[in-house]
Design an enzyme around this catalytic site. Structure first.
Site, PDB file in Angstrom:
ATOM      1  N   ASP A 179       0.821  -1.214   0.000  1.00 35.41           N
ATOM      2  CA  ASP A 179       0.000   0.000   0.000  1.00 35.41           C
ATOM      3  C   ASP A 179       0.857   1.268   0.000  1.00 35.41           C
ATOM      4  OD1 ASP A 179      -2.347   1.423  -0.033  1.00 35.41           O
ATOM      5  OD2 ASP A 179      -2.730   1.229   2.115  1.00 35.41           O
ATOM      6  N   ASN A 212     -11.207  -2.062  -5.294  1.00 34.23           N
ATOM      7  CA  ASN A 212     -10.421  -1.123  -6.114  1.00 34.23           C
ATOM      8  C   ASN A 212     -11.109  -0.733  -7.428  1.00 34.23           C
ATOM      9  OD1 ASN A 212      -7.240  -2.528  -5.012  1.00 34.23           O
ATOM     10  ND2 ASN A 212      -8.263  -0.663  -4.329  1.00 34.23           N
TER      11      ASN A 212
HETATM   12  C1  IPE Z   1      -5.593  -2.554  -0.291  1.00 33.99           C
HETATM   13  O1  IPE Z   1      -5.195  -1.228  -0.420  1.00 33.99           O
HETATM   14  C2  IPE Z   1      -5.618  -3.221  -1.628  1.00 33.99           C
HETATM   15  C3  IPE Z   1      -4.315  -3.424  -2.272  1.00 33.99           C
HETATM   16  C4  IPE Z   1      -3.143  -3.152  -1.755  1.00 33.99           C
HETATM   17  C5  IPE Z   1      -4.361  -4.009  -3.581  1.00 33.99           C
HETATM   18  P1  IPE Z   1      -6.260  -0.057  -0.581  1.00 33.99           P
HETATM   19  O2  IPE Z   1      -5.461   1.202  -0.686  1.00 33.99           O
HETATM   20  O3  IPE Z   1      -7.190  -0.362  -1.671  1.00 33.99           O
HETATM   21  O4  IPE Z   1      -7.041  -0.139   0.796  1.00 33.99           O
HETATM   22  P2  IPE Z   1      -7.792   0.992   1.630  1.00 33.99           P
HETATM   23  O5  IPE Z   1      -8.682   1.716   0.660  1.00 33.99           O
HETATM   24  O6  IPE Z   1      -6.764   1.877   2.208  1.00 33.99           O
HETATM   25  O7  IPE Z   1      -8.531   0.229   2.677  1.00 33.99           O
HETATM   26  C1  IPE Z   2      -1.595   0.215  -3.419  1.00 34.47           C
HETATM   27  O1  IPE Z   2      -1.329   1.573  -3.428  1.00 34.47           O
HETATM   28  C2  IPE Z   2      -1.822  -0.348  -4.811  1.00 34.47           C
HETATM   29  C3  IPE Z   2      -3.221  -0.700  -5.120  1.00 34.47           C
HETATM   30  C4  IPE Z   2      -4.222  -0.635  -4.292  1.00 34.47           C
HETATM   31  C5  IPE Z   2      -3.479  -1.170  -6.446  1.00 34.47           C
HETATM   32  P1  IPE Z   2      -2.505   2.621  -3.477  1.00 34.47           P
HETATM   33  O2  IPE Z   2      -2.863   2.876  -4.913  1.00 34.47           O
HETATM   34  O3  IPE Z   2      -3.621   2.213  -2.612  1.00 34.47           O
HETATM   35  O4  IPE Z   2      -1.795   3.913  -2.896  1.00 34.47           O
HETATM   36  P2  IPE Z   2      -2.397   4.921  -1.815  1.00 34.47           P
HETATM   37  O5  IPE Z   2      -2.849   4.103  -0.652  1.00 34.47           O
HETATM   38  O6  IPE Z   2      -3.529   5.633  -2.485  1.00 34.47           O
HETATM   39  O7  IPE Z   2      -1.270   5.812  -1.485  1.00 34.47           O
HETATM   40 MG    MG Z   3      -4.014   2.471  -0.645  1.00 33.44          MG
END
Ligand code: IPE
Ligand code: IPE
Ligand code: MG
Length: 267
Positions: A32, A80
């Site tokens: 993340d 997502n």
């Molecule tokens: C969790 O991260 C999903 C992945 C890393 C693929 P998100 O960024 O989607 O989760 P939330 O929204 O912070 O819970």
């Molecule tokens: C994790 O990074 C990757 C996916 C969820 C695909 P994020 O895209 O959630 O990055 P932040 O949390 O918005 O910084």
């Molecule tokens: Mg994220």
């Protein structure tokens, strides 16, 4: 690449702190912070996702070198899809591109790749490359690399419940035969040992619908580092922290040379 940056560099002090006998067999990672990393740098979020892939390649090497047997990463959750279409499409293209470019190397390294999640909504070209990558590497047994895409823990559990309900209504199984083992055997992770360690980067302290069943007794390590800045040393720190945990599984700490005394419980 400088000597200090070499993966598995034995001069790295962190390696000295690791007990090779107690390396977790299965590590799961919620990667993340890609978007925040890019935004912080004044770049589009897509740059964060691209840099995230480089980090993932490094962590596969590090975990394998260390003796882990399974690495499971969360690449795209069922939630997502609520992101802007442009970002979703970018991620889908990135998965195809990376897989196309890396599959030969993955296979040469005797790594088996497996995708976990509902692949139905993905475009045909991605589904094709996923399926050919899985069949190319299916007999590899050095290391298992699971990629969770369009994965949701609740959806997985509901799917198992439906499967078992169908089997029991058609008389294939008796409702009374449903137990943890049978439930496990219907999960998308069937046959794979539960992760001993879950790492989440970017400081968020939640599961975000990841492996809800499988993480029941995993140790959780939260790293404040954003995924694109995560690296070998940060991974080693997570392993060292894991090795300091006392995994009681609901029991009590076992102290050497101390046997249970009845008197300790009376009064
Ligand atoms: C969790 O991260 C999903 C992945 C890393 C693929 P998100 O960024 O989607 O989760 P939330 O929204 O912070 O819970
Ligand atoms: C994790 O990074 C990757 C996916 C969820 C695909 P994020 O895209 O959630 O990055 P932040 O949390 O918005 O910084
Ligand atoms: Mg994220």
């Amino acid at each position: 690449m400088s000597l200090g940056k070499m993966i598995g560099d034995k001069n790295n002090d962190l390696y000295m702190k690791i007990d090779k006998q107690k390396v977790p067999e299965h590590v799961a990672i919620i990667m993340d912070g890609n978007g925040r990393w890019a935004t912080k740098k004044g770049l589009p979020r897509s740059f964060g996702h691209k840099q995230g892939v480089n980090v993932l390649k490094e962590i596969i090497k590090v975990s394998k070198n260390l003796g882990c047997k399974v690495l499971t990463v969360y690449a795209f959750s069922t939630e997502n899809w609520t992101r802007p279409t442009k970002e979703v499409n970018f991620l889908i293209n990135l998965f195809s591109e990376v897989l196309k470019n890396e599959i030969k190397k993955i296979n040469e390294e005797s790594t088996k790749i497996k995708f976990i999640g509902n692949l139905t909504p993905f475009p045909e070209n991605l589904k094709k490359i996923i399926s050919s990558s899985e069949s190319l590497t299916k007999n590899n047994n050095e290391f298992l690399f699971n990629v969770c895409v369009n994965y949701g823990g609740r959806q997985e559990i509901v799917k198992v419940a439906k499967e078992l309900a169908l089997k029991s209504s058609s008389g294939k199984i008796k409702p009374s035969a449903i137990d943890e083992e049978l439930f496990n055997s219907e999960l998308l992770t069937r046959g794979i040992k539960d992760p001993e360690l879950l790492i989440r980067t970017s400081g968020e302290k939640r599961l975000s619908n990841f492996l809800l069943w499988q993480l029941a007794y995993s140790e959780i390590y939260i790293s404040d580092v954003l995924w694109p800045e995560f690296n070998e040393n940060e991974f080693l720190k997570a392993i060292i922290d894991y090795q300091s945990r006392n995994r009681r599984f609901g029991g009590i700490e076992s102290l050497p040379n101390e046997s249970f005394k009845d008197s300790q419980c009376s009064s």
